[in-house]
Design a protein around this motif. Structure first.
Motif, PDB file in Angstrom:
ATOM      1  N   GLU B 307       0.830  -1.216   0.000  1.00 38.29           N
ATOM      2  CA  GLU B 307       0.000   0.000   0.000  1.00 38.29           C
ATOM      3  C   GLU B 307       0.858   1.257   0.000  1.00 38.29           C
ATOM      4  O   GLU B 307       0.346   2.367   0.090  1.00 38.29           O
ATOM      5  CB  GLU B 307      -0.906   0.030   1.243  1.00 38.29           C
ATOM      6  CG  GLU B 307      -1.916  -1.089   1.336  1.00 38.29           C
ATOM      7  CD  GLU B 307      -1.357  -2.384   1.915  1.00 38.29           C
ATOM      8  OE1 GLU B 307      -0.162  -2.432   2.281  1.00 38.29           O
ATOM      9  OE2 GLU B 307      -2.118  -3.362   2.000  1.00 38.29           O
ATOM     10  N   GLN B 336      -4.356   3.813  -7.481  1.00 35.87           N
ATOM     11  CA  GLN B 336      -4.302   2.519  -6.790  1.00 35.87           C
ATOM     12  C   GLN B 336      -4.391   2.645  -5.280  1.00 35.87           C
ATOM     13  O   GLN B 336      -4.174   1.673  -4.577  1.00 35.87           O
ATOM     14  CB  GLN B 336      -3.003   1.807  -7.129  1.00 35.87           C
ATOM     15  CG  GLN B 336      -2.773   1.600  -8.601  1.00 35.87           C
ATOM     16  CD  GLN B 336      -1.412   0.962  -8.821  1.00 35.87           C
ATOM     17  OE1 GLN B 336      -1.036   0.037  -8.123  1.00 35.87           O
ATOM     18  NE2 GLN B 336      -0.659   1.474  -9.772  1.00 35.87           N
ATOM     19  N   LYS B 337      -4.672   3.844  -4.799  1.00 35.36           N
ATOM     20  CA  LYS B 337      -4.752   4.068  -3.353  1.00 35.36           C
ATOM     21  C   LYS B 337      -3.440   3.681  -2.655  1.00 35.36           C
ATOM     22  O   LYS B 337      -3.434   3.000  -1.641  1.00 35.36           O
ATOM     23  CB  LYS B 337      -5.905   3.268  -2.721  1.00 35.36           C
ATOM     24  CG  LYS B 337      -7.259   3.538  -3.339  1.00 35.36           C
ATOM     25  CD  LYS B 337      -7.849   4.829  -2.807  1.00 35.36           C
ATOM     26  CE  LYS B 337      -9.279   5.050  -3.256  1.00 35.36           C
ATOM     27  NZ  LYS B 337      -9.426   5.298  -4.706  1.00 35.36           N
ATOM     28  N   VAL B 338      -2.339   4.100  -3.269  1.00 36.10           N
ATOM     29  CA  VAL B 338      -1.029   3.810  -2.677  1.00 36.10           C
ATOM     30  C   VAL B 338      -0.469   5.095  -2.093  1.00 36.10           C
ATOM     31  O   VAL B 338      -0.600   6.168  -2.681  1.00 36.10           O
ATOM     32  CB  VAL B 338      -0.058   3.256  -3.749  1.00 36.10           C
ATOM     33  CG1 VAL B 338       1.352   3.145  -3.203  1.00 36.10           C
ATOM     34  CG2 VAL B 338      -0.535   1.903  -4.248  1.00 36.10           C
TER      35      VAL B 338
END
Lengths: 252, 626
Positions: B307, B336-338
């Protein structure tokens, strides 16, 4: 869409605790590139909840988690994609889409099936002695144990929470429902199948049953002597039947 | 699946069994019978630390690309398991195959910090490998060392068959090819060592002899085997822009210290801080290419499911493509919600913009490493950070809503006076004062400043390699003095002061600049039960003091003694690129409080040009945002 996945946990992965299994799934879903739903806000996280955390050291072929996806390919593709991103010890075996308004996995759990085996090297009774003593133990009117909580100790009768038991899978599941299990097998063959109350109200762990049995039989209890394996988690229908958690809702 | 080396019962009784069961995501599986070479890579500390180390991930990937080689891993068993393994005589095993280390051809140990040396002995001991190289037989693996500590391998010379000096990408394949041939022909241990002693960068300690003078300093360091080289030349990967890098890093089950993708953007540092060994030995500065970084960032996120991604380098802000890369990552990662973490970033408009985009403002803190409390001392150490730039950077961030600052300083730097020490407290207070100039209704509550001091340890191949180091007592006095000065500050309630253990730093100093003689004290300390010394809960100074006393080794000889220019230093036989002449010139500049410009501004002729590439051959540019 809320999807319920059934998965197994075997081999060395039985030593991985619940929180790390959660992290494992989050990363696996990302590796698989599935269109998972994230919560809103500063720290977006995957919307994921597990049915009933499995203790460290137990194996299982009846674990469940609910995950929310924006979209998913058809069931067999989704399962394969996810399994390819995991390893042989953690594999998803089934997926169903839940109806809106379905209870979440954790709230649904009412009972669980276990296999308790004596590990090789820890034998303390022959198969016959074990079965005979366990029968007598379970035929008692009440089975009272001291339940230790963080605050107090209180006496509890666990007898009402033992729903069924048998010494062979044929007897336990019925001759037509036997399936190939991933449970570890031991040469000594001493084992018992149990259906126990599970979930948030009366959660009876198989460890407590074996501990009470050893006390009854006058045998020193060794917590490392037993391998516990979970077969299935059940929810109770309105008419009182127990059905597996995966039989709620539609096929994904 | 391989049967686990440890029984269920043991795994159920120890802490974090996941440290020992292998089978992590992206673990390489090979048939041990179908390979020629079995290499075990070791990080001599606990699993969570070792799994966070980038170097092993790179080498693991590089070795396992070879069909004839199976590279596996081992880490230090935690004391709970260590005890059980000794009691039950369980040999130390590798995670992948769960087989004993003793069966391997090579045991490669990375040496990242001096205080893991007792753990190196633990690894050998638990593996059933003789601690001393001279006692090993044809049945034992070759024990080799690499990593930053090998820039002075001498304290460990007795325990290792050979050392690989420098960056791992260059001559490992040669080492393995020669070994395969050697194994097929059936040569002796010594014959193999003789063959590889001829490879650049390989140091076989048993092929050299050291003589000492009356006063304990080195009389001579001579080679006693014709295959050995006079000088060992540090290995440098000059094609760094797109060389080996793992596309599928290992992902542990349990949370490692680095629970994220680590992307190395460059090696080396232009700054030339005089206390910093990494800045000297990783010269010349080499950047990875933009296309490579973008491709690998994307691939590694996909292959790990992490993440978070972190950019790794000694000084991110000096990376020429930083803005392009970061904005690319922000776009990629938001999809990508990183999360992106950017350590070692100088505070400027760009950094604040990025921080606003990628981090939750309320949670992050600013970090400055002024290292010294006054401009005079910052000039001595060549730390190009002025008070003005710190206050400006802090103020910009305060206006942007930040209210937490971390400050890092060192005590015991050469030429330090009481004014310099007091300066640490004064500078911390000035930052707090700066914050409180913001009107009350516009600021975000109180400011929180955490100032930490560590003790300066002189390291080989730095301009301070000749310096006297303070004694533990001197350190503690300085620490008390500084604490009293913090208590005199106006904003003392907003400032928290943390400090390090003095005794540990002194030992670090002994092993950093030690010679072959200190091995005896290390061995004695290990026998006394010293282990995991870098962990406060296990560090036992009394045992160390006893070990030095029992072996008649004087700690102060190695620490609190100014070296003479003429003295032969234990690591003089290594050519690390930077010349002794340059280091000495820098030491004199330090004493004269003279600043040396960074590599981007002008070349100071340090010697790294001999590697024929990197920044040494790029046109000099104007300094952007100094």
């Amino acid at each position: 869409m809320m999807v319920r996945m059934k998965f197994m946990k075997t081999g060395p992965v039985k030593f991985i605790g619940h929180l790390d299994i959660m992290r494992f799934f989050q990363k696996a879903v990302r590796r698989a590139g599935l269109d998972v739903e994230y919560s809103q806000g500063f720290n977006p996280h995957q919307v994921m909840s597990f049915a009933s955390p499995l203790g460290v050291g137990l194996t299982s072929e009846g674990e469940y988690l609910d995950v929310s996806f924006n979209s998913l390919p058809e069931k067999s593709v989704a399962i394969k994609t996810l399994n390819d991103a995991m390893n042989e010890f953690i594999q998803v075996t089934d997926m169903v889409e839940l109806n809106s308004g379905a209870k979440n996995a954790m709230a649904s759990v009412a009972a669980a099936d276990y296999l308790v085996s004596v590990k090789d090297g820890y034998e303390f009774l022959t198969i016959n002695e074990f079965q005979e003593k366990f029968n007598r133990f379970l035929l008692q009117e009440n089975i009272t144990i001291l339940k230790k909580s963080k605050k107090s100790e209180k006496e509890t009768d666990i007898k009402p929470f033992i729903y069924a038991y048998a010494f062979t899978d044929r007897e336990f599941f019925g001759a037509d429902n036997r399936k190939k299990s991933v449970a570890e097998e031991y040469d000594n063959g001493v084992k018992i199948y149990l259906r126990l109350s599970s979930g948030s109200v009366n959660n009876l762990k198989p460890e407590l049953v074996t501990e009470a049995f050893c006390e009854y039989a006058g045998i020193p209890f060794n917590e490392y002597a037993f391998q516990m394996h979970r077969f299935e988690l059940y929810t109770q229908t309105e008419d009182g039947r127990y059905i597996p958690l995966s039989e709620v809702g539609n096929e994904a | 699946m391989n049967k686990l080396a440890l029984s269920d019962e043991i795994l159920m009784t120890i802490d974090k069994p996941a440290r020992y069961i292998g089978n992590e995501t992206n673990m390489v599986v090979k048939d041990t019978k179908a390979v020629d070479i079995r290499f075990c890579m070791c990080f001599p500390d606990v699993y969570e630390i070792g799994m966070s180390h980038l170097g092993i991930q790179i080498l693991y990937d590089m070795f396992n690309r070879r069909e004839d080689t199976y590279c596996e891993r081992v880490y230090s068993p935690w004391p709970d398991l260590d005890k059980i393994m000794r009691e039950k005589h369980i040999p130390l095993f590798a995670l992948e195959s769960q087989e004993p280390i003793k069966n391997f051809d090579f045991l490669g140990i990375t040496l990242q910090y001096e205080m893991c040396y007792t753990n190196v002995l633990q690894i050998l001991d638990l593996s059933g490998i003789p601690l001393l190289a001279k006692d090993r037989t044809e049945d034992d693996p070759f024990v080799l060392g690499g990593g930053p500590c090998v820039y002075n391998p001498e304290p460990l010379a007795d325990f290792f068959d050979f050392f690989y000096i420098g960056e791992g990408e260059t001559v490992y394949n040669q080492l393995l090819d020669i070994y395969k041939e050697h194994k097929a022909k059936g040569g002796s241990r010594k014959e193999y060592l003789e063959k590889i002693a001829e490879i650049e960068g390989i140091y076989v300690p048993s092929f050299y002899d050291v003589h000492y003078k009356e006063d304990g300093t080195i009389e001579s360091f001579t080679k006693i085997n014709s295959h050995a080289k006079e000088k060992i030349k540090k290995q440098v990967e000059m094609k760094l822009e797109n060389t080996y890098y793992p596309k599928k890093p290992l992902v542990p089950y349990i949370r490692a210290t680095q629970d994220r993708v680590v992307l190395e953007i460059q090696r080396g540092c232009i700054r030339g801080c005089r206390f910093c060994q990494a800045g000297m030995v990783y010269r010349p500065v080499r950047e990875r290419s933009m296309d490579f970084l973008k491709e690998y960032a994307t691939e590694m996120l996909k292959a790990t499911g992490h993440e978070e991604i972190s950019l790794s380098s000694l000084s991110s802000s000096d990376f020429s493509g930083l803005q392009e890369l970061v904005y690319f990552l922000i776009e990629e990662c938001n999809k990508q919600k990183v999360n992106i973490s950017l350590p070692s970033l100088r505070i400027d408009a760009f950094a604040l913009d990025v921080m606003n985009k990628v981090q939750d403002v309320r949670k992050s803190s600013l970090t400055f490493a002024p290292e010294a409390g006054t401009q005079r001392l910052r000039d001595v150490i060549n730390k190009g950070l002025t008070e003005e730039s710190i206050l400006n950077g802090a103020m910009q961030a305060f206006n942007g809503g930040w209210n937490r600052v971390k400050l890092y300083f060192m005590l015991g730097l050469p030429t330090e006076t009481e004014d310099d020490i007091e300066g640490i407290a004064v500078l911390s207070d000035r930052i707090a004062r700066e914050y409180y100039t913001i009107p009350k209704d516009q600021r975000n509550g109180k400011v929180g400043i955490t100032a930490s001091t560590s003790f300066f340890v002189p390291k080989p191949f730095t301009p301070f390699q000749w310096s006297r180091m303070d004694t533990a007592e001197e350190y503690l006095n300085k620490q008390h003095f500084l604490r009293s000065k913090f208590n005199e500050q106006l904003n003392k309630k907003s400032i928290k002061y943390n400090w390090h253990e003095a005794e540990l730093s002194v030992l670090e100093g002994v092993f950093a600049r030690g010679d072959r003689k200190v091995a005896a004290a290390l061995m004695a300390a290990y026998k006394e039960g010293c282990l995991f010394d870098s962990w406060t809960e296990f560090f036992d100074n009394k045992k160390w003091v006893k070990a030095f006393a029992d072996t008649n080794i004087d700690i102060n000889f190695y620490t609190s003694r100014e070296r003479d220019e003429e003295e032969v230093l234990p690591w003089d036989f290594i050519d690390a690129g930077v010349t002794k002449k340059f280091l000495l010139r820098e030491y004199k500049n330090a004493k004269e409080e003279k600043i040396t410009p960074n590599c981007k501004l002008s070349c100071t002729n340090c010697g790294a040009m001999e590697f024929g590439g990197g920044i040494c051959f790029l046109p000099r540019t104007e300094e952007v945002n100094a």
